[in-house]
Design a protein around this motif. Structure first.
Motif, short mmCIF file in Angstrom:
data_model
loop_
_atom_site.label_atom_id
_atom_site.label_comp_id
_atom_site.label_asym_id
_atom_site.label_seq_id
_atom_site.Cartn_x
_atom_site.Cartn_y
_atom_site.Cartn_z
N ILE A 65 54.04 15.79 92.01
CA ILE A 65 53.92 16.37 90.67
C ILE A 65 54.31 17.85 90.75
N ILE A 66 55.34 18.20 89.97
CA ILE A 66 55.84 19.57 89.95
C ILE A 66 55.55 20.17 88.58
N ASN A 67 54.87 21.29 88.58
CA ASN A 67 54.54 21.99 87.34
C ASN A 67 55.50 23.17 87.18
N LEU A 68 56.33 23.10 86.16
CA LEU A 68 57.24 24.20 85.86
C LEU A 68 56.58 25.07 84.81
N ILE A 69 56.30 26.32 85.16
CA ILE A 69 55.62 27.22 84.23
C ILE A 69 56.58 28.31 83.77
N ALA A 70 56.23 28.92 82.65
CA ALA A 70 57.02 30.05 82.11
C ALA A 70 56.11 30.86 81.20
N LYS A 71 56.51 32.09 80.94
CA LYS A 71 55.77 32.95 80.03
C LYS A 71 55.89 32.39 78.61
N PRO A 72 54.86 32.59 77.78
CA PRO A 72 54.88 32.05 76.42
C PRO A 72 56.14 32.42 75.61
N LYS A 73 56.60 33.65 75.70
CA LYS A 73 57.79 34.04 74.94
C LYS A 73 59.03 33.27 75.40
N ILE A 74 59.11 33.00 76.67
CA ILE A 74 60.23 32.22 77.21
C ILE A 74 60.14 30.77 76.72
N ILE A 75 58.94 30.21 76.73
CA ILE A 75 58.75 28.84 76.23
C ILE A 75 59.16 28.77 74.76
N LEU A 76 58.75 29.76 73.98
CA LEU A 76 59.11 29.78 72.56
C LEU A 76 60.63 29.81 72.39
N ARG A 78 62.93 28.80 74.49
CA ARG A 78 63.52 27.54 74.95
C ARG A 78 63.27 26.40 73.97
N THR A 79 62.07 26.35 73.41
CA THR A 79 61.75 25.24 72.49
C THR A 79 62.33 25.46 71.10
N ALA A 80 62.65 26.69 70.75
CA ALA A 80 63.22 26.97 69.42
C ALA A 80 64.55 26.24 69.22
N ARG A 81 65.25 25.98 70.30
CA ARG A 81 66.55 25.28 70.22
C ARG A 81 66.37 23.82 69.85
N ARG A 97 50.24 29.47 69.31
CA ARG A 97 49.93 28.09 69.69
C ARG A 97 50.29 27.85 71.15
N ILE A 98 51.43 28.36 71.58
CA ILE A 98 51.84 28.21 72.98
C ILE A 98 50.80 28.84 73.89
N LYS A 99 50.34 30.04 73.55
CA LYS A 99 49.33 30.72 74.36
C LYS A 99 48.04 29.90 74.42
N GLU A 100 47.63 29.35 73.28
CA GLU A 100 46.41 28.53 73.24
C GLU A 100 46.57 27.28 74.11
N LEU A 101 47.70 26.60 73.97
CA LEU A 101 47.94 25.38 74.75
C LEU A 101 47.98 25.68 76.24
N ILE A 117 56.24 26.03 90.05
CA ILE A 117 57.37 26.95 90.09
C ILE A 117 57.43 27.69 88.77
N ASN A 118 57.44 29.03 88.85
CA ASN A 118 57.58 29.84 87.65
C ASN A 118 59.06 29.94 87.32
N THR A 119 59.45 29.43 86.16
CA THR A 119 60.85 29.37 85.76
C THR A 119 61.24 30.47 84.76
N SER A 120 60.32 31.38 84.50
CA SER A 120 60.55 32.39 83.45
C SER A 120 61.88 33.13 83.61
N LYS A 121 62.24 33.45 84.84
CA LYS A 121 63.46 34.23 85.07
C LYS A 121 64.56 33.41 85.74
N LEU A 122 64.43 32.09 85.71
CA LEU A 122 65.37 31.23 86.42
C LEU A 122 66.27 30.45 85.47
#
Length: 143
Positions: A65-76, A78-81, A97-101, A117-122
């Motif tokens: 199990i691999i958990n890919l994490i990112a900062k909330p602004k990056i998630i927003l 990426r998901t906006a697309r 909502r992202i921060k809460e989740l 793995i933190n993907t924020s800058k990758l």
């Protein structure tokens, strides 16, 4: 823009709208059992997959199990697309909502993940390379 994945012939947003997220989660649970039949496959789980221990138990039997994490602004960003295909983010304040989740789900992810793995800058390619590198070092796993 990618089309939304389908479960039982319906898109995930349609399932959320028609039946609510808990039914959708149970459908995903059934699907996870079906998907785990093969070998050497990548299964991209939804963010809530770790909330159900049955999912984690099924995934652990056959994989890592691999958990890919990112900062909330990056998630927003990426998901906006994805143009509305994330029902839990179809709110007035999606960043909040992202921060809460993330805050709610963090202990579940921490318990479930074999690798984080933190993907924020990758980029996607660098993320894939990091995953492969980490898997090569994981005991009992061969590519």
């Amino acid at each position: 823009m990618k089309p939304s994945k389908k479960i039982a012939g319906k898109t995930i947003p349609d399932i959320f709208q028609m039946t609510g997220k808990f039914i959708s989660a149970s459908w995903k649970l059934k699907q996870s059992g079906r998907r785990l039949k093969g070998e050497k496959q990548v299964i991209a789980c939804g963010g809530g997959a770790v909330l159900n221990t049955i999912n984690i138990d099924r995934l652990r039997v056959t994989g890592v199990i691999i958990n890919l994490i990112a900062k909330p602004k990056i998630i927003l960003k990426r998901t906006a697309r994805e143009n509305g295909s994330r029902p839990l983010l179809n709110v007035e304040q999606p960043l909040e909502r992202i921060k809460e989740l993330k805050k709610f789900r963090k202990p579940f992810y921490d318990r479930a993940a074999d690798i984080t793995i933190n993907t924020s800058k990758l980029s996607i390619d660098i993320t894939a390379d990091k995953i492969i590198d980490r898997l090569k070092k994981y005991e009992g796993f061969n590519l």
